[in-house]
Structures are given as C-alpha cells and as structure tokens.
Design a protein around this motif. Structure first.
Motif, PDB file in Angstrom:
ATOM      1  N   ALA A  18       0.802  -1.214   0.000  1.00 47.90           N
ATOM      2  CA  ALA A  18       0.000   0.000   0.000  1.00 47.90           C
ATOM      3  C   ALA A  18       0.836   1.264   0.000  1.00 47.90           C
ATOM      4  O   ALA A  18       0.322   2.347   0.160  1.00 47.90           O
ATOM      5  CB  ALA A  18      -0.912  -0.003   1.224  1.00 47.90           C
ATOM      6  N   LEU A  19       2.110   1.115  -0.202  1.00 46.12           N
ATOM      7  CA  LEU A  19       2.969   2.288  -0.078  1.00 46.12           C
ATOM      8  C   LEU A  19       2.962   3.214  -1.285  1.00 46.12           C
ATOM      9  O   LEU A  19       3.834   4.048  -1.432  1.00 46.12           O
ATOM     10  CB  LEU A  19       4.412   1.864   0.210  1.00 46.12           C
ATOM     11  N   VAL A  20       1.984   3.069  -2.126  1.00 43.48           N
ATOM     12  CA  VAL A  20       1.803   3.952  -3.277  1.00 43.48           C
ATOM     13  C   VAL A  20       2.895   3.820  -4.329  1.00 43.48           C
ATOM     14  O   VAL A  20       2.624   3.527  -5.469  1.00 43.48           O
ATOM     15  CB  VAL A  20       1.657   5.431  -2.892  1.00 43.48           C
ATOM     16  N   SER A  21       4.110   4.058  -3.934  1.00 45.29           N
ATOM     17  CA  SER A  21       5.133   3.882  -4.955  1.00 45.29           C
ATOM     18  C   SER A  21       5.519   2.426  -4.906  1.00 45.29           C
ATOM     19  O   SER A  21       6.265   1.993  -4.068  1.00 45.29           O
ATOM     20  CB  SER A  21       6.321   4.756  -4.652  1.00 45.29           C
ATOM     21  N   LEU A  22       4.960   1.676  -5.781  1.00 43.50           N
ATOM     22  CA  LEU A  22       5.167   0.233  -5.744  1.00 43.50           C
ATOM     23  C   LEU A  22       6.000  -0.171  -6.930  1.00 43.50           C
ATOM     24  O   LEU A  22       6.379   0.630  -7.740  1.00 43.50           O
ATOM     25  CB  LEU A  22       3.818  -0.451  -5.775  1.00 43.50           C
ATOM     26  N   ALA A  23       6.290  -1.473  -7.008  1.00 45.89           N
ATOM     27  CA  ALA A  23       7.228  -1.734  -8.084  1.00 45.89           C
ATOM     28  C   ALA A  23       7.321  -3.115  -8.667  1.00 45.89           C
ATOM     29  O   ALA A  23       6.490  -3.960  -8.493  1.00 45.89           O
ATOM     30  CB  ALA A  23       8.565  -1.302  -7.619  1.00 45.89           C
ATOM     31  N   ALA A  24       8.441  -3.262  -9.294  1.00 41.45           N
ATOM     32  CA  ALA A  24       8.765  -4.245 -10.298  1.00 41.45           C
ATOM     33  C   ALA A  24       8.636  -5.710  -9.936  1.00 41.45           C
ATOM     34  O   ALA A  24       9.405  -6.236  -9.154  1.00 41.45           O
ATOM     35  CB  ALA A  24      10.206  -3.980 -10.670  1.00 41.45           C
ATOM     36  N   VAL A  25       7.710  -6.357 -10.508  1.00 43.51           N
ATOM     37  CA  VAL A  25       7.622  -7.811 -10.491  1.00 43.51           C
ATOM     38  C   VAL A  25       7.062  -8.186 -11.859  1.00 43.51           C
ATOM     39  O   VAL A  25       6.737  -7.316 -12.656  1.00 43.51           O
ATOM     40  CB  VAL A  25       6.672  -8.320  -9.401  1.00 43.51           C
ATOM     41  N   THR A  26       6.964  -9.486 -12.095  1.00 44.89           N
ATOM     42  CA  THR A  26       6.419  -9.889 -13.389  1.00 44.89           C
ATOM     43  C   THR A  26       4.929  -9.619 -13.431  1.00 44.89           C
ATOM     44  O   THR A  26       4.233  -9.801 -12.465  1.00 44.89           O
ATOM     45  CB  THR A  26       6.618 -11.399 -13.567  1.00 44.89           C
ATOM     46  N   LEU A  27       4.485  -9.261 -14.577  1.00 46.60           N
ATOM     47  CA  LEU A  27       3.057  -8.976 -14.731  1.00 46.60           C
ATOM     48  C   LEU A  27       2.267 -10.277 -14.697  1.00 46.60           C
ATOM     49  O   LEU A  27       2.595 -11.237 -15.360  1.00 46.60           O
ATOM     50  CB  LEU A  27       2.835  -8.273 -16.076  1.00 46.60           C
TER      51      LEU A  27
ATOM     52  N   ALA B 189     -11.373   8.031 -11.820  1.00 52.25           N
ATOM     53  CA  ALA B 189     -12.566   7.455 -11.197  1.00 52.25           C
ATOM     54  C   ALA B 189     -12.366   6.008 -10.770  1.00 52.25           C
ATOM     55  O   ALA B 189     -13.313   5.239 -10.705  1.00 52.25           O
ATOM     56  CB  ALA B 189     -13.738   7.568 -12.170  1.00 52.25           C
ATOM     57  N   GLU B 190     -11.121   5.631 -10.500  1.00 47.79           N
ATOM     58  CA  GLU B 190     -10.952   4.275  -9.969  1.00 47.79           C
ATOM     59  C   GLU B 190     -11.653   4.167  -8.617  1.00 47.79           C
ATOM     60  O   GLU B 190     -11.707   5.143  -7.875  1.00 47.79           O
ATOM     61  CB  GLU B 190      -9.453   3.972  -9.760  1.00 47.79           C
ATOM     62  N   PRO B 191     -12.188   2.986  -8.299  1.00 42.58           N
ATOM     63  CA  PRO B 191     -12.834   2.857  -6.988  1.00 42.58           C
ATOM     64  C   PRO B 191     -11.824   3.015  -5.861  1.00 42.58           C
ATOM     65  O   PRO B 191     -10.637   2.717  -6.039  1.00 42.58           O
ATOM     66  CB  PRO B 191     -13.407   1.430  -7.005  1.00 42.58           C
ATOM     67  N   ALA B 192     -12.278   3.495  -4.730  1.00 39.69           N
ATOM     68  CA  ALA B 192     -11.385   3.659  -3.583  1.00 39.69           C
ATOM     69  C   ALA B 192     -10.783   2.315  -3.225  1.00 39.69           C
ATOM     70  O   ALA B 192     -11.490   1.345  -2.979  1.00 39.69           O
ATOM     71  CB  ALA B 192     -12.169   4.202  -2.389  1.00 39.69           C
ATOM     72  N   SER B 193      -9.469   2.245  -3.235  1.00 38.32           N
ATOM     73  CA  SER B 193      -8.793   1.015  -2.847  1.00 38.32           C
ATOM     74  C   SER B 193      -7.347   1.354  -2.547  1.00 38.32           C
ATOM     75  O   SER B 193      -7.048   2.515  -2.266  1.00 38.32           O
ATOM     76  CB  SER B 193      -8.927  -0.030  -3.964  1.00 38.32           C
ATOM     77  N   LEU B 194      -6.441   0.375  -2.628  1.00 35.20           N
ATOM     78  CA  LEU B 194      -5.065   0.662  -2.234  1.00 35.20           C
ATOM     79  C   LEU B 194      -4.241   1.310  -3.341  1.00 35.20           C
ATOM     80  O   LEU B 194      -3.246   1.959  -3.079  1.00 35.20           O
ATOM     81  CB  LEU B 194      -4.382  -0.626  -1.766  1.00 35.20           C
TER      82      LEU B 194
END
Ligand SMILES: [Zn+2]
Length: 373
Positions: A13-22, A48-53
């Motif tokens: 949930a740290l907003v700046s998230l990162a690199a893994v395989t899709l 307009a994304e729903p409220a989430s992480l």
C-alpha cells in the motif's frame, strides 16, 4: 489479521510500488477518467478508480496562448498517454512545464511521455525530490518488488473464492476495489522493467511563480505533510488550488512517508488560501472546505494521541493499542467495510508508525541537545 499478511498489504500500500512480473491475467483497462472544465483554460482530469489501495492521481491542464502546464503525470506511461490525448482534444500548444507535486511514483512515472512528446519540457519539483527519490523512494520500490507478486496472487485467490482478505463473503465494493488494484498493479509492473525516473529540472524551495500570459500561477511549498516536500499550485485570481496528495478522498493518505506531526498545520495553511475550487490528488473536485476541515480534525487527533502516548513512554505497539480513531474512521469510511480497510492501511497503521518515529527522533534530538550542555 495475520502479521505477515498485514505486512504484505502494508508494503503493497505504499503507493510507490514496483517491479515484479506482470500477472498474465491482469486485465488492462484505462479510460477511467473524466475531464472537467473548472475555469477558462483550466481543466481537471479526474480519475474514477474505486477507492482502494492503488490509484492514479488527478491531473490539471492550464492552457495558455502559446503553451500549457500539466500538473503531475501518472502511475504508468499508458495512463499518461491517455491524459495527453485528452489535452490534445483541447489544444495543440506544447507542454512547457510538468509540475510533479511530490515524488510518489504514481505522480511521476509518466514524466517520460511528456519528455518524449515535448523536447523542451521542464519538470518542476521540490528540491528534496533529488534526494528523496533515490533514497526513500528507492526503498519503497524495493519493498514493493519483494511483495508485488504476492499481492496480486493474494487478491486473485480471494476473488476466485469470493471472499475478502479477512475471509468474509466478498462485497461488490471489495470486488471492484480488488479488481482495480490488480489492474493497476499489473500495468505498473508491466512497465517496471523499463522504468525511467525523470527527476525535476526546475527546483522549488518555498515558492516559484510560473509566467503564462497574464495568468498568475504560484507553485508553493506549505510545509511537511503527506511527504516532506509536497507542492501545491495556486491560482490566486481564479481562487483555484491544486493540492496534490495533501488532500486525498474518500480516505486520506497519511502513509508511512508522511509527517503526521506537521500535517494539520500545513493543511491549515492550505485552508487559509480560501480557494473556491480545490483539485485533490485523488478524488472529486471540491468546492467547499468541508472535507479539508475533516482532514485537519483527523490529523490533529493523530498528533494529539501520538504525543500523549509517547509522553507516557509507550512503544509503537502500546501506542496503537491506546489509539482511538473510531469516530474519525466513520467520518471517512462510513459503514463501508472496504473503505474501513483502506483507512486502516492508509491512516491507522502507517500514521501511527510515522508519528511514533517522528516523536522518537525528536526525543533523541532533545537528549542529544541536553548532553551537549
Ligand atoms: Zn502520494
């Protein structure tokens, strides 16, 4: 909730998230935005994304006679290209400045799209971005690297079983929130192999006035809050303020890189601008200060409770036990179980950790100062 699970979600949930395989199944969907004219030549792009992480930030276009200014880029280049396509419907003038309100990656990853489209573009950011991005930003990214895959897999499994993270029957709001998170994480991870972080080229300490025709545009730093270095953009004639993540709706984001002890005071300065229109970092355009006032109440309560706890000599665990944000949770999350989950992950857990850390640092500084005498 199990501690490992909580840790996993917390890092995710740290907003700046990162690199893994899709995740191959992650659905791709963009176009979750609407463009709202808020004054002559000024448009808010509201996500307009729903409220989430996970979410994309709002953007603002300030269009002049010869060029335009864009506030923030987006979580991915794809989302940013979508925003640029909206700008192109409004003007063919080049983008002269992109203002990055802070270093969280959902506000900067798409910078390269503007750099590639407009060779002369300048990126405006707070001076501390130069040190924050390679340090705390890098740490955030690493944490996400280790947890991103698990996060998607966890949500996938829960959706398949029709249950939420606590094992209860999934509500529609939770389903939409998880699906949106998986989509955004998937898109982010897909790009992460080729990330190119573009640092600001124009640095702001306290204030920078940007010339654009006769319009007055002020980029200002009001103090520590959501990060150490949040910038706002204020248009004094139109009484419009673009707040970055100082304001996040429907659940504030007092994350682990926030400064809960100063946050309320910084928001008081924002309130004192008396803007008639506020464009938050995430959430709808606001035309009255009610939500901002609620946030000030929340941040004051966090500060008060944290200071009281630390003055009793409590550990972080004890502080969390003594904390009571129940009424405030209701203010923001209402009866929604999913928004309450977001509140726990974006306010209760990280804000208590950040406040405790800040107070511990102050305590150390105070004893060091005493020792010197
Ligand atoms: Zn942020």
């Amino acid at each position: 909730m199990k501690k490992w699970l909580h840790n996993l979600l917390f890092v995710a949930a740290l907003v700046s998230l990162a690199a893994v395989t899709l995740s191959a199944q992650a659905e791709r969907s963009t176009r979750n935005l609407k463009v709202e004219k808020i004054a002559d030549g000024i448009y808010a792009v509201i996500r307009a994304e729903p409220a989430s992480l996970w979410f994309n930030p709002n953007n603002v276009f300030i269009i002049g006679k010869r060029d335009c200014i864009v506030i923030d880029s987006n979580l991915t280049s794809e989302h940013t290209r979508e925003v640029l396509a909206e700008l192109r419907k409004l003007t063919d003038k080049p983008v002269k400045y992109v203002v990055n309100t802070h270093w969280h990656e959902d506000h900067i990853i798409g910078n390269r799209v503007y750099r590639d489209a407009f060779p002369g573009v300048q990126f405006i950011g707070h001076r501390s971005t130069l040190t924050d991005l390679p340090t705390v930003g890098e740490a955030n990214r690493k944490g996400s690297l280790q947890n991103g895959r698990g996060f998607i897999g966890l949500l996938e499994g829960k959706l398949e079983r029709g249950e939420n993270l606590a094992g209860e029957k999934l509500t529609e709001e939770e389903r939409l929130g998880y699906a949106s998170d998986m989509n955004l994480v998937g898109m982010y991870l897909a790009e992460s192999k080729n990330f190119e972080i573009i640092l600001p080229t124009v640095l702001v300490d306290d204030r920078l006035d940007i010339p654009q025709d006769k319009r007055r545009i002020e980029v200002r730093y009001l103090g520590k809050a959501h990060t150490e270095s949040d910038l706002i953009v204020y248009l004094p004639d139109e009484k419009i303020v673009i707040t970055g993540d100082l304001i996040v709706h429907p659940v504030p984001l007092v994350g682990s890189t926030s400064f809960p002890l100063e946050y309320a005071a910084t928001l008081e300065k924002l309130l004192a601008l008396d803007a008639k229109i506020m464009v938050p970092g995430h959430g709808p355009v606001m035309r009255d200060p009610a939500y901002l006032r609620s946030m000030i109440g929340l941040l004051n309560s966090i500060k008060r409770q944290a200071e009281a706890s630390v003055s009793r000599g409590e550990t972080l665990e004890q502080l969390r036990k003594s904390f009571d944000l129940e009424e405030l949770r209701k203010t923001f999350a209402g009866e929604s179980r999913h928004k309450s989950f977001v509140f726990r992950n974006y306010v209760t857990m990280p804000a208590t950790a950040a406040a405790h850390r800040q107070l511990a640092e102050r305590g150390k500084e105070a004893s060091a100062a005493k020792g010197e005498k």
